[in-house]
Design an enzyme around this catalytic site. Structure first.
Site, PDB file in Angstrom:
ATOM      1  N   TYR A   1       0.855  -1.189   0.000  1.00  0.00           N
ATOM      2  CA  TYR A   1       0.000   0.000   0.000  1.00  0.00           C
ATOM      3  C   TYR A   1       0.890   1.237   0.000  1.00  0.00           C
ATOM      4  O   TYR A   1       1.969   1.214  -0.570  1.00  0.00           O
ATOM      5  CB  TYR A   1      -1.004  -0.043   1.162  1.00  0.00           C
ATOM      6  CG  TYR A   1      -2.182   0.841   0.852  1.00  0.00           C
ATOM      7  CD1 TYR A   1      -2.975   0.577  -0.270  1.00  0.00           C
ATOM      8  CD2 TYR A   1      -2.481   1.951   1.613  1.00  0.00           C
ATOM      9  CE1 TYR A   1      -4.025   1.406  -0.607  1.00  0.00           C
ATOM     10  CE2 TYR A   1      -3.544   2.784   1.287  1.00  0.00           C
ATOM     11  CZ  TYR A   1      -4.301   2.505   0.173  1.00  0.00           C
ATOM     12  OH  TYR A   1      -5.335   3.331  -0.178  1.00  0.00           O
TER      13      TYR A   1
ATOM     14  N   LYS B   1      -6.103  -1.852  -1.085  1.00  0.00           N
ATOM     15  CA  LYS B   1      -6.971  -1.597   0.072  1.00  0.00           C
ATOM     16  C   LYS B   1      -7.642  -2.886   0.535  1.00  0.00           C
ATOM     17  O   LYS B   1      -7.718  -3.169   1.729  1.00  0.00           O
ATOM     18  CB  LYS B   1      -8.033  -0.573  -0.330  1.00  0.00           C
ATOM     19  CG  LYS B   1      -8.522   0.285   0.805  1.00  0.00           C
ATOM     20  CD  LYS B   1      -7.637   1.502   0.952  1.00  0.00           C
ATOM     21  CE  LYS B   1      -8.056   2.432   2.023  1.00  0.00           C
ATOM     22  NZ  LYS B   1      -7.352   3.703   2.009  1.00  0.00           N
TER      23      LYS B   1
END
Length: 591
Positions: free
Chosen positions: A139, A210
């Site tokens: 991420y 996510k």
């Protein structure tokens, strides 16, 4: 060749042709694929039973060399694997050694994505056991670079792509997704990816990343997660000219055309998956982000991480910091640089928490919070020209332009950066904060690292070690005058996985502001004195699964309290229930 073309012109099926005409002494071409010419249709036959060669290429079930002797016999794997059998732990050790040898973060990202495509459980095992090391890889900040270069590194589709070409057929597109029991959807239109701007269709990397965190950190099953990108074009000229760009090559659609496609998507999701599926809006531009949340917040289970998730994690940090600063939230003054979706979302949740705690009207608690945008301090004299989401923050004050002048005028104890512009907390600004605060709280929240308002080194050095500092992207520990400071990371990953799990296990049908407060309070409750002694206002990410359980239980409790939960009866112990619902990446044994 001539005879083949003649047979085709005469309307003969590929399967009716003489095998000898095209296959010279090879295995019989049962499905006609070798005999078909390039412009003739063939059926993409596949074997439906997960065994043998197919099993090894199914990422949901593949275990690589961890298949046992018994499993190799039962599932026709003999000869398809080397003879040795190793444990999942040894596989993890080997892969971590490999990943650590890569020099560039993008190489590590690519290696992790390739692992997910061939062995899903091992991917999550690595991510869960090495979360502090791998979270910045899968991420922020690395995912931003991956999105920028997605056209070049694209190998196979991840997630669902819904473009203007699919308008009128969105429900059919959703039905093409193989998994049917979807519980969490993360959707983006790619217009405002992190602090990088419009990346169009290549923004798909954000929902993919996510959702991997919803699973690794929140325990939501991977098969229940659906990443979606809504492709309405891009205004990024560089991408439009890029021969490797994977999205629609047109300017971004707006207005009615845009809203009609989004509405069709939202309607189709509810029709296909029911009203208990969580839809997280991700990295939409400010104007669309607020409009979508307002439009669908009363009819769907929707959540915007940039507005609500960021707000909850920052509020949790502020509640923790009160143990160092003293007093209550209402005793302090807050200043934001940036008045977009993150800035106004955080400000609103802080004001709401103040209002709940002090039993003071929201209009009053807002007056403790000041926002600045590109034109300077937001004040009442500017009200007519302000966007609607900025108007509640237009207080009585003379206009002030520069940030340094604003800091000197407002004298906040907390300075929060959500501008998306790097290096805006200058030496003069930080020194001014330190001049009238014993412990200035500085939150440089913009991502990725290059867009951070200041670095940890700058915050600690310019305040002579007085600052309490946290950032959106990770920074290494800083040594100043013999003391080591460990900067905190105000990472949304603390909040959204646990929030999502809480909504799923309670069967919530709406997201209420009180659930966000419950999530923030649960996170703040996990901070220990030993962390505060180091200047940390967030607990270590290594404990994130336990933290997510506490957040999920708190959120679920609030859902039941508000009458928004549908999974009845309510479990007696929500913490144990949340733990029991979490996905485990440990290998399963096959019959």
């Amino acid at each position: 060749m001539e005879s083949t073309l003649k047979e085709m012109r005469d309307g003969a099926s590929v399967l009716d042709m003489d095998p000898k005409s095209t296959v010279g002494g090879g295995v019989e071409d049962v499905y006609g694929e070798d005999r078909a010419t390039e412009d003739q249709l063939v059926t993409p036959w596949t074997i439906s039973v997960a065994s043998g060669y197919t099993l090894l290429r199914d990422p949901h079930h593949n275990k690589g060399l961890a298949f046992t002797e018994k499993e190799r016999d039962a599932h026709y794997l003999r000869g398809l694997l080397p003879p040795t059998t190793i444990s999942q732990q040894l596989q993890e050790k080997k892969l971590m050694n490999t990943i650590r040898q890569y020099q560039l973060p993008l190489q590590k990202y690519t290696a992790m994505m390739e692992l997910e495509e061939r062995n899903e459980r091992l991917f999550y095992k690595l991510l869960i056991d090495n979360v502090e090391e791998l979270l910045p890889v899968v991420y922020t900040p690395t995912v931003g670079e991956a999105c920028q270069k997605y056209g070049s590194i694209f190998k196979r589709p991840q997630g669902l792509y819904i473009s203007l070409k699919e308008k009128g057929k969105v429900l059919d597109v959703l039905k093409n997704w193989p998994q049917k029991s979807i519980q969490v959807i993360v959707v983006t239109d790619g217009e405002r990816i992190l602090g990088l701007g419009d990346l169009g269709c290549q923004g798909i990397g954000i929902p993919v990343g996510k959702l991997s965190l919803y699973t690794a950190l929140g325990g939501v099953r991977p098969s229940a997660c659906l990443p979606v990108t809504i492709d309405v074009g891009t205004n990024n000229e560089q991408l439009l000219k890029d021969e490797f760009y994977i999205g629609l090559r047109q300017r971004r659609a707006t207005g009615q055309e845009y809203s009609e496609l989004l509405h069709e998507f939202m309607t189709a999701v509810k029709q296909n998956y029911g009203e208990k599926v969580l839809i997280q809006f991700e990295d939409f531009a400010n104007h669309n982000a607020f409009d979508l949340l307002a439009k669908y917040g009363t009819t769907h289970l929707v959540f915007n991480d940039d507005i609500q998730g960021t707000a909850a994690v920052v509020l949790a940090g502020l509640i923790s910091a009160l143990k160092l600063l003293g007093g209550s939230l209402a005793d302090h003054t807050f200043l934001f640089l940036g008045a977009g979706e993150a800035g106004t979302g955080i400000a609103e949740l802080i004001a709401l928490e103040m209002s709940r705690r002090s039993k003071t009207p929201l209009e009053e608690t807002r007056k403790k919070i000041w926002l600045t945008d590109s034109k300077g301090l937001i004040v009442s004299s500017r009200k007519e020209s302000l966007q609607h989401f900025k108007k509640p923050w237009a207080h009585e004050h003379e206009p002030v332009k520069g940030l340094l002048e604003v800091v000197k005028a407002i004298k906040p104890i907390v300075l929060i950066g959500t501008s998306g512009v790097g290096k805006t907390f200058t030496k003069e600004v930080i020194e001014a904060m330190a001049s009238f605060n014993e412990k200035p709280l500085i939150l440089a929240l913009s991502n990725p690292t290059s867009q951070s308002e200041c670095t940890a080194q700058e915050a600690y050095t310019w305040t002579k070690g007085k600052a309490i500092f946290a950032s959106g992207s990770p920074f290494d520990p800083v040594e100043y005058e013999g003391k080591v400071f460990v900067p905190g990371q105000s990472n949304n990953a603390y909040i959204f996985p646990g929030l999502g799990l809480g909504l799923v296990i309670s069967g919530a049908i709406r997201v209420h502001d009180d659930m966000l407060l419950a999530a923030a309070e649960a996170l703040a409750g996990q901070i220990k004195e030993e962390y505060l002694a180091k200047g940390l206002i967030y607990p270590p990410l290594s404990n994130i699964r336990k933290i997510s359980v506490q957040i999920a239980a708190n959120v679920a409790a609030k859902a039941y309290e508000l009458g928004l939960a549908t999974r009845l009866p309510r479990p007696e112990n929500l913490v144990k229930h949340a733990e029991s619902c979490m996905y485990s990446p440990a290998y399963r044994y096959y019959r």
